[in-house]
Design a protein around this motif. Structure first.
Motif, PDB file in Angstrom:
ATOM      1  N   PHE A  77       0.829  -1.200   0.000  1.00  0.00           N
ATOM      2  CA  PHE A  77       0.000   0.000   0.000  1.00  0.00           C
ATOM      3  C   PHE A  77       0.865   1.253   0.000  1.00  0.00           C
ATOM      4  O   PHE A  77       1.846   1.353   0.750  1.00  0.00           O
ATOM      5  N   VAL A  78       0.484   2.202  -0.832  1.00  0.00           N
ATOM      6  CA  VAL A  78       0.979   3.578  -0.755  1.00  0.00           C
ATOM      7  C   VAL A  78      -0.190   4.444  -0.323  1.00  0.00           C
ATOM      8  O   VAL A  78      -1.301   4.319  -0.850  1.00  0.00           O
ATOM      9  N   SER A  79       0.035   5.323   0.651  1.00  0.00           N
ATOM     10  CA  SER A  79      -1.026   6.206   1.122  1.00  0.00           C
ATOM     11  C   SER A  79      -0.445   7.566   1.481  1.00  0.00           C
ATOM     12  O   SER A  79       0.778   7.733   1.579  1.00  0.00           O
ATOM     13  N   GLY A  98       2.013   1.546   3.606  1.00  0.00           N
ATOM     14  CA  GLY A  98       1.111   1.016   4.626  1.00  0.00           C
ATOM     15  C   GLY A  98      -0.106   1.903   4.766  1.00  0.00           C
ATOM     16  O   GLY A  98      -0.354   2.787   3.940  1.00  0.00           O
ATOM     17  N   LEU A  99      -0.861   1.686   5.829  1.00  0.00           N
ATOM     18  CA  LEU A  99      -2.096   2.427   6.060  1.00  0.00           C
ATOM     19  C   LEU A  99      -2.093   3.006   7.468  1.00  0.00           C
ATOM     20  O   LEU A  99      -1.620   2.358   8.413  1.00  0.00           O
ATOM     21  N   ASN A 100      -2.646   4.220   7.602  1.00  0.00           N
ATOM     22  CA  ASN A 100      -2.767   4.773   8.955  1.00  0.00           C
ATOM     23  C   ASN A 100      -3.843   4.010   9.733  1.00  0.00           C
ATOM     24  O   ASN A 100      -4.574   3.176   9.181  1.00  0.00           O
ATOM     25  N   ALA A 119      -6.738   4.753  10.936  1.00  0.00           N
ATOM     26  CA  ALA A 119      -8.132   4.880  10.511  1.00  0.00           C
ATOM     27  C   ALA A 119      -8.421   3.975   9.329  1.00  0.00           C
ATOM     28  O   ALA A 119      -9.414   3.228   9.314  1.00  0.00           O
ATOM     29  N   ALA A 120      -7.568   4.023   8.309  1.00  0.00           N
ATOM     30  CA  ALA A 120      -7.784   3.196   7.118  1.00  0.00           C
ATOM     31  C   ALA A 120      -7.644   1.719   7.438  1.00  0.00           C
ATOM     32  O   ALA A 120      -8.326   0.873   6.854  1.00  0.00           O
ATOM     33  N   ASN A 121      -6.781   1.398   8.386  1.00  0.00           N
ATOM     34  CA  ASN A 121      -6.533  -0.009   8.712  1.00  0.00           C
ATOM     35  C   ASN A 121      -7.687  -0.633   9.491  1.00  0.00           C
ATOM     36  O   ASN A 121      -7.685  -1.850   9.717  1.00  0.00           O
ATOM     37  N   THR A 122      -8.662   0.177   9.899  1.00  0.00           N
ATOM     38  CA  THR A 122      -9.845  -0.370  10.564  1.00  0.00           C
ATOM     39  C   THR A 122     -11.021  -0.525   9.599  1.00  0.00           C
ATOM     40  O   THR A 122     -12.101  -0.965   9.996  1.00  0.00           O
ATOM     41  N   LEU A 169       4.032   0.943   9.811  1.00  0.00           N
ATOM     42  CA  LEU A 169       3.804   2.015   8.842  1.00  0.00           C
ATOM     43  C   LEU A 169       5.091   2.819   8.692  1.00  0.00           C
ATOM     44  O   LEU A 169       5.681   3.246   9.678  1.00  0.00           O
ATOM     45  N   ARG A 170       5.534   3.029   7.466  1.00  0.00           N
ATOM     46  CA  ARG A 170       6.786   3.740   7.220  1.00  0.00           C
ATOM     47  C   ARG A 170       6.573   4.915   6.274  1.00  0.00           C
ATOM     48  O   ARG A 170       5.829   4.822   5.304  1.00  0.00           O
ATOM     49  N   THR A 171       7.263   6.039   6.569  1.00  0.00           N
ATOM     50  CA  THR A 171       7.201   7.239   5.746  1.00  0.00           C
ATOM     51  C   THR A 171       8.395   7.295   4.810  1.00  0.00           C
ATOM     52  O   THR A 171       9.528   7.025   5.209  1.00  0.00           O
TER      53      THR A 171
END
Length: 262
Positions: A81-83, A143-145, A147-150, A205-207
């Motif tokens: 995932f890219v977000s 990855g996903l933050n 909120a999105a991961n729920t 989650l990585r930036t």
């Protein structure tokens, strides 16, 4: 009678003036910006450049490579995932996309900047961008933050990156999504085994921040080209000696370094 006639004339003039007002987009970031418009059509007519991402890689899915312990492995598939993709301006301003999506079941409305990137798929549209000019780099998350991961994949719109996918990366309501899903074939001695590594959890989650200088015109769509060095994901990994947990830890550590702006 005279007063009634005057009132009628005033109302007629006001009505005529209102009808003559030119409606248009008054947002200077829009491609159809009309500075001469008298009335702003706002969200109903403004149009913006589209932001696309194009990924390049030279990995060969038919070839075997050597890990840190000289075991041979082949990369069969990678999904990640890219977000939260944003353009960076020199003053520190971050420019994202205008599109929004409602996360289900929470009902939270968020910026719709989610991509599920596949190894053999190269071009993706993120959304409309309301910024143009000079930029000094890009920033996004792998990855996903939280909120999105729920979100629940079966409740999200069909075709959305967070929705049900072929060979889905959604795990469950309690565990969320795989931020990265990596399928490998590993040769140990004379045996070839298939292994799947899933990166899960908010802590992974990585930036990614990439610095480069580029400019975009207001009237044109935007394409960012990224090189992805998938083999660098496996730097320092010994598939025979390392535990699965350690392999995943090393993959997460290596992730920000696999991207460069082309």
């Amino acid at each position: 009678m005279k007063n009634l006639l005057i009132t009628f004339l005033i109302l007629t003039i006001l009505l005529f003036s209102a009808c003559m007002r030119k409606e248009g987009c008054l947002n200077a970031s829009a491609t159809n910006f009309e500075p001469g418009a008298d009335k702003d059509c706002a969200a109903t007519c403004c149009e913006y450049p589209k932001l696309d991402l194009r990924f390049f890689t030279d990995i060969d899915t038919d070839s075997f490579y050597l890990d840190a312990g000289n075991s041979r492995f082949r990369v069969d598939d990678v999904r990640f995932f890219v977000s939260d993709f944003q353009l960076m301006q020199a003053d520190g301003t971050l420019v994202g996309v205008n599109d929004v999506v409602t996360l289900k079941p929470s009902g939270e409305v968020v910026e719709d900047n989610y991509l599920l990137v596949r190894l053999n798929s190269f071009s993706y549209e993120i959304g409309d961008v309301s910024g143009y000019g000079d930029f000094v780099g890009v920033q996004f998350k792998v990855g996903l933050n939280a909120a999105a991961n729920t979100a629940q994949a079966d409740l999200m719109p069909d075709g959305h990156s967070l929705g049900i996918q072929e060979d889905t990366v959604y795990v469950s309501a309690s565990e969320g999504y795989s931020f990265q899903k990596i399928d490998l074939s590993i040769i140990a001695d004379t045996d070839t085994t298939s292994q799947v590594f899933r990166v899960l959890g908010d802590d992974n989650l990585r930036t990614v921040s990439l610095i480069d200088t580029f400019s975009f015109e207001r009237s044109f769509d935007v394409e960012i080209q990224l090189d992805v060095d998938y083999l660098s994901l496996f730097d320092g990994i010994d598939f025979e000696a390392d535990s699965d947990a350690l392999i995943i830890e090393k993959i997460v550590t290596n992730t920000p370094g696999i991207f460069t702006i082309r």
